[in-house]
Design an enzyme around this catalytic site. Structure first.
Site, PDB file in Angstrom:
ATOM      1  CG  ASP A   1      -1.747   1.288   1.438  1.00 30.23           C
ATOM      2  OD1 ASP A   1      -1.981   1.926   0.667  1.00 30.23           O
ATOM      3  OD2 ASP A   1      -2.154   1.456   2.657  1.00 30.23           O
TER       4      ASP A   1
ATOM      5  CD  GLU B   1      -3.637   7.278   0.705  1.00 32.15           C
ATOM      6  OE1 GLU B   1      -4.934   6.713   0.579  1.00 32.15           O
ATOM      7  OE2 GLU B   1      -2.941   6.594   1.334  1.00 32.15           O
TER       8      GLU B   1
END
Length: 343
Positions: free
Chosen positions: A186, A220
């Site tokens: 991720d 993010e």
């Protein structure tokens, strides 16, 4: 197609070897700029520090922006203790339980790198009778440097100060059975997938009808990665991020996940429906799921005020924000979906 999967895995290893916790991503973006140029594109570095690149397409209107984030979890020095140990504060959602006993690299402002380990205070079971009962937190854990530094003064003489970046070792490996294991899949796995898709478009001379952009974001993990940098003409933002795997969800590491809703609300109904149909056409192994605790770059773009449709897909990832696991099949199915959906 398999040569593109091989390229994705090769790039994943290279990207994983470049530390890039939120706020410390320049080395990674420098590499990605070079790689996009080597593929024949003209990437731009955004003011924020991300990468924007046009990858083809005929019509400027109704364009699609693909987004993946290159920033990862990490930590920062918040206090130099009297005994030479370092108190940390997380960058993004780095859970201290998941970081216990992990090897780390501390990067000073001058670029010096020191090794260490993130440990519970008084970590020896032979000494600490409350080892198992102690709640793991950034107040009960510390970075132990692999240096002769037993006081704050000795640590400071090394050039270490508050605000220095701490990078956790990713421990990347790909098993013979095709499982991909690492911290920070991720979302570096998706960054590698977008590179592979860009390579496919260029080498196969595919020019989709809709204009395509790729945006590698760098904030993010703290919520505002894609709140800006949406090119004119873009009407759809498709976040390529990790697909959730866990109790109550259908997706496995071998599938591509299509998210219908996460903690921020539902994704665009028409986009989700079109992604499902594209997966069927491509005979990609997919699952549609609702993620209970998740937010994406696509939502950040909406919160930033952009008038766009949005969607979210990604290879299934087990043990997210920990020592994560995916599979080459999940990569392949994500790649198939991108090809089918975008051309």
């Amino acid at each position: 197609m398999e040569k593109y999967i091989d390229y994705i895995l090769e790039q994943l290893k290279k990207i994983m070897a470049i530390d890039s916790p939120t706020g410390y991503t320049k080395n990674m973006t420098d590499y990605l700029l070079m790689e996009y140029r080597r593929l024949g594109y003209e990437p731009e570095l955004t003011v924020k520090g991300g990468i924007l690149v046009k990858t083809g397409g005929e019509e400027e209107a109704d364009a699609v922006l693909l987004e993946a984030h290159g920033d990862t979890l990490g930590a920062m020095v918040s206090q130099i203790k009297g005994n030479g140990r370092l108190k940390l504060t997380p960058l993004g959602g780095m859970n201290p339980c998941n970081g216990e006993t992990e090897n780390c690299r501390l990067v000073t402002r001058e670029g010096n790198i020191y090794e260490g380990t993130f440990q519970l205070m008084n970590p020896s079971i032979h000494v600490n009778g409350e080892f198992s009962e102690t709640k793991r937190s950034y107040d009960t854990m510390e970075l132990v440097l692999d240096e002769k530094a037993d006081s704050a003064e000795e640590v400071k003489k090394l050039g270490i100060r508050n605000g220095d970046i701490v990078c956790f070792e990713p421990r990347t490996m790909i098993t013979k059975s095709g499982y991909i294991k690492s911290r920070f899949l991720d979302d570096k796995l998706s960054v590698a997938i977008l590179l592979g898709y860009a390579k496919y478009l260029k080498e196969e001379k595919v020019n989709p009808k809709r204009c395509l952009y790729q945006h590698i974001t760098v904030y993010e993990e703290v919520g505002h990665g894609a709140s800006a940098t949406v090119p004119a003409g873009v009407t759809e933002v498709l976040s390529v991020d990790m697909g959730c795997v866990g109790d109550g969800l259908e997706c496995t590491e071998r599938q591509v996940s299509i998210c219908a809703k996460d903690s921020g609300g539902p994704y665009n109904y028409e986009v989700v429906s079109a992604l499902i149909e594209a997966a069927k056409r491509a005979q990609a192994d997919f699952a549609v799921d609702v993620y209970p605790y998740y937010g994406s770059d696509a939502e950040a773009a909406l919160r930033g005020g952009h008038d766009v449709r949005h969607g979210l897909i990604g290879a299934g990832v087990f043990a997210s924000h920990g020592y994560e696991r995916s599979h080459v099949d999940g990569v392949r199915n994500t790649f198939l979906l991108l090809k089918s959906y975008l051309g």
